[in-house]
Design a protein around this motif. Structure first.
Motif, PDB file in Angstrom:
ATOM      1  N   GLN A  40      35.015  27.687  29.575  1.00 23.75           N
ATOM      2  CA  GLN A  40      36.307  28.398  28.655  1.00 23.75           C
ATOM      3  C   GLN A  40      35.884  29.918  28.351  1.00 23.75           C
ATOM      4  O   GLN A  40      36.637  30.686  28.753  1.00 23.75           O
ATOM      5  N   PHE A  41      34.591  30.049  27.915  1.00 25.51           N
ATOM      6  CA  PHE A  41      34.293  31.254  27.768  1.00 25.51           C
ATOM      7  C   PHE A  41      34.058  32.343  28.843  1.00 25.51           C
ATOM      8  O   PHE A  41      34.536  33.345  28.922  1.00 25.51           O
ATOM      9  N   LEU A  42      33.634  31.737  29.937  1.00 24.12           N
ATOM     10  CA  LEU A  42      33.344  32.530  31.302  1.00 24.12           C
ATOM     11  C   LEU A  42      34.834  32.577  31.804  1.00 24.12           C
ATOM     12  O   LEU A  42      34.945  33.941  32.428  1.00 24.12           O
ATOM     13  N   LEU A  43      35.818  31.918  31.910  1.00 25.46           N
ATOM     14  CA  LEU A  43      37.020  31.986  32.362  1.00 25.46           C
ATOM     15  C   LEU A  43      37.880  33.108  31.626  1.00 25.46           C
ATOM     16  O   LEU A  43      38.558  33.865  31.959  1.00 25.46           O
ATOM     17  N   CYS A  44      37.613  32.904  30.131  1.00 21.91           N
ATOM     18  CA  CYS A  44      38.199  34.143  29.445  1.00 21.91           C
ATOM     19  C   CYS A  44      37.730  35.647  29.829  1.00 21.91           C
ATOM     20  O   CYS A  44      38.222  36.508  29.741  1.00 21.91           O
ATOM     21  N   CYS A  45      36.474  35.572  29.911  1.00 18.45           N
ATOM     22  CA  CYS A  45      35.951  36.769  29.950  1.00 18.45           C
ATOM     23  C   CYS A  45      36.278  37.392  31.516  1.00 18.45           C
ATOM     24  O   CYS A  45      36.590  38.546  31.654  1.00 18.45           O
TER      25      CYS A  45
END
Length: 307
Positions: A59-64
């Motif tokens: 989730q964090f990588l996709l948001c970044c």
């Protein structure tokens, strides 16, 4: 002496279901919570894409990745708009149009959702958020009338410094030495860049620096107020967008009506403007594309606050 068939008062012997009632629990009231892990997951959505069941790292990588890609496209479009002759005085009008589109996009997303929920965050919080949102976006857009775009981007990238201070004052967070070192390093880099840019850039202006600095102060407050409100009240992203930008739109509409800048902005945007010797651009179309690129970026940033 106790017989082998006796039990202490904290135990229950279950032999059959002849009574037709609810099956008693073993353990005398020491019942363990066996809720599913899915029930404890935080809902994470980007527009109509549900990321809830991905792990936190994904989730964090996709948001970044979403922030980088969308902000790059948005930055290109915004710089293109401000390079058009005569547009620099209309930074606040750009903010008004963006607020109108964001409110509409948020309402569309909320309308198509299958589950309808009432407003979660108190209205007084949204009144404050709208004021801060208006400050951070309006002052940032207006600063481009006095600074070149790279200078504005450098200042915006240094929002870590005021956000770090705001998190301490507003949320009572504690940060380690590495966080403070990163903040100091950014301050030093910002100072050196400002000194160099004041010598070589024709678009450098102290008033522009003041505007972008005030925008960063609003950034410091809005991020922390949003994060605190969303975590306390479990509000969905589209609700925050609708009320923050909708109320901000009302604020700015009244101000621009009183100053007479609203109709001038409309008149300017209805005219086609030359982007190149062979290409003309209607400002209404350009502002729509600009807002369309920024809206999902805002939704990604709101999701980041949940992680």
């Amino acid at each position: 002496m106790t017989t082998p068939t006796s039990r202490t008062s904290s135990e229950v012997v279950y032999i059959g279901n002849s009574g037709g009632g609810t099956k008693p629990e073993l353990g005398g009231g020491n019942r363990r919570n066996t809720s599913s892990p899915d029930e404890d997951r935080k809902e994470v959505k980007i527009l109509f894409f549900d990321l809830t069941y991905y792990n936190t790292t994904t989730q964090f990588l996709l948001c970044c990745a979403g922030v980088f890609v969308l902000y790059l496209l948005y930055g290109y479009m915004q710089e293109l708009i401000f390079t058009l002759d005569g547009f620099k005085p209309y930074g606040w009008f750009l903010t008004l149009v963006q607020f109108a589109y964001y409110t509409g996009f948020g309402y569309i997303e909320r309308s198509v959702e299958s589950v309808k929920v009432p407003r979660c965050i108190p209205m007084k919080t949204y009144i404050l958020l709208a004021f801060l949102t208006l400050g951070t976006m309006g002052l940032s857009n207006s600063s481009l009338g006095y600074l070149n775009y790279p200078t504005q981007v450098i200042f915006k990238c240094c929002k870590l410094v005021p956000v770090l201070i705001g998190s301490i004052l507003i949320q009572g967070k504690k940060h380690g030495p590495l966080d403070f070192f990163a903040a100091i390093a950014m301050c030093v880099g910002l100072t050196l860049f400002t000194l160099a840019d004041s010598q070589v850039s024709p678009a450098f202006n102290p008033f522009g620096v003041l505007l972008i600095s005030l925008a960063l102060l609003c950034d410091a407050a809005i991020g922390n107020v949003q994060e605190k409100a969303m975590r306390e009240h479990k509000a969905p992203n589209n609700e925050v967008v609708i009320y923050s930008y909708g109320i901000g739109f009302v604020y700015l509409s009244v101000i621009m009506l009183l100053t007479g800048n609203l109709f001038d902005g409309f008149a300017f945007c209805l005219k086609p403007h030359n982007v190149s010797p062979t290409t003309s651009l209607t400002m209404g179309y350009a502002l729509f594309v600009d807002s369309l690129l920024r809206f999902p970026n805002n939704m990604v940033e709101l999701n980041r606050l949940k992680l």
